[in-house]
Design a protein around this motif. Structure first.
Motif, short mmCIF file in Angstrom:
data_model
loop_
_atom_site.label_atom_id
_atom_site.label_comp_id
_atom_site.label_asym_id
_atom_site.label_seq_id
_atom_site.Cartn_x
_atom_site.Cartn_y
_atom_site.Cartn_z
N ASP A 92 0.19 -1.30 -0.31
CA ASP A 92 -0.13 -0.07 -0.43
C ASP A 92 0.59 1.26 -0.21
OD1 ASP A 92 -2.35 -1.52 -0.20
OD2 ASP A 92 -2.49 -1.34 2.89
N TYR A 93 1.73 1.07 0.21
CA TYR A 93 3.11 2.44 0.49
C TYR A 93 3.72 2.52 -0.83
CZ TYR A 93 1.42 1.57 4.78
OH TYR A 93 0.66 2.17 5.87
N ALA A 94 4.35 3.90 -0.62
CA ALA A 94 5.23 4.79 -1.65
C ALA A 94 6.49 3.87 -1.81
CB ALA A 94 5.19 5.99 -2.37
N PHE A 95 6.93 4.14 -0.69
CA PHE A 95 8.21 3.79 0.20
C PHE A 95 8.15 4.19 1.79
CE2 PHE A 95 7.84 8.43 -0.50
CZ PHE A 95 8.68 9.11 0.94
N MET A 96 9.50 3.98 1.85
CA MET A 96 10.11 3.28 3.71
C MET A 96 10.94 4.61 3.73
SD MET A 96 11.25 -0.11 5.48
CE MET A 96 9.60 -1.00 5.93
N VAL A 97 10.96 4.61 5.88
CA VAL A 97 11.61 5.41 6.28
C VAL A 97 12.25 4.90 7.39
CG1 VAL A 97 12.27 7.71 7.04
CG2 VAL A 97 10.58 7.71 5.04
N MET A 98 13.29 5.00 7.36
CA MET A 98 13.85 4.59 9.41
C MET A 98 14.74 5.40 9.87
SD MET A 98 16.39 1.26 9.82
CE MET A 98 14.78 0.48 9.95
#
Length: 194
Positions: A92-98
């Motif tokens: 469902d997501y465009a990108f991941m951030v950590m």
């Protein structure tokens, strides 16, 4: 290394039109979600049609929710809690951030990579730079550099073509962490010891 769960090695469809960011981790000091909320407040000034979901539970839940409320980010930054179907949700997501202060070997980045997500992470001492190849399947940002993180998030938000390219690269790179690859590496380690 730990391998990617074989369940994640199935095909994944990346949605380049998603306007949602994902972060995953325990709601605790090492994950630095308080800085994430500050970053989100800047992101949403320019991109109010985007949202950011955080999955996980922990001792800082109340403090983080208070910060979300103080920044008037209700509905844009959402603490989603612990879920049993996280693998199904990545699509469902465009990108991941950590935004972690430190990590061991971050399995959440491996999961994001396996699901074809572009990734942005602080380039902390260990972990992210073993999974993210800067400029290929995501971005590595100098540790705790809020402005640099904002810039890379902005770049991904505004460049659908770049996100799609990084998604393809993530899917191609996930095989580096397949069970067969990791098993072979462990086998070589033991053979070298004998």
């Amino acid at each position: 290394y730990n391998p990617i769960d074989e369940v994640l090695m199935k095909g994944h469809d990346y949605n380049p039109h998603s306007q949602k960011i994902i972060s995953v981790g325990r709601l605790s000091y090492p994950k630095n979600f308080e800085l994430l909320i500050e970053i989100a407040s800047e992101v949403f000034k320019r991109h109010p049609d985007w949202s950011w979901d955080i999955y996980g539970e922990g001792e800082l839940h109340g403090e983080l929710q208070s910060k979300i409320d103080a920044y008037h980010l209700q509905g844009q930054v959402v603490l989603k809690g612990q879920v049993s179907d996280i693998y199904d949700r990545y699509e469902d997501y465009a990108f991941m951030v950590m935004t972690s202060r430190y990590e061991g070997f971050p399995m959440t980045l491996l999961e994001g990579e396996a699901c074809g997500l572009p990734m942005v992470s602080f380039d902390i001492k260990s972990g992210p730079n073993e999974i993210i190849v800067d400029g290929k399947n995501g971005f590595l940002v100098p540790s705790s550099n809020k402005q640099a993180m904002l810039q890379k998030i902005e770049e991904l938000i505004t460049d659908t073509k770049l996100r799609s390219e990084m998604s393809r690269n993530s899917l191609n790179m996930r095989h580096n962490f397949s069970l067969s690859q990791i098993t072979q590496q462990w086998k070589q380690v033991f053979e070298n010891l004998s």
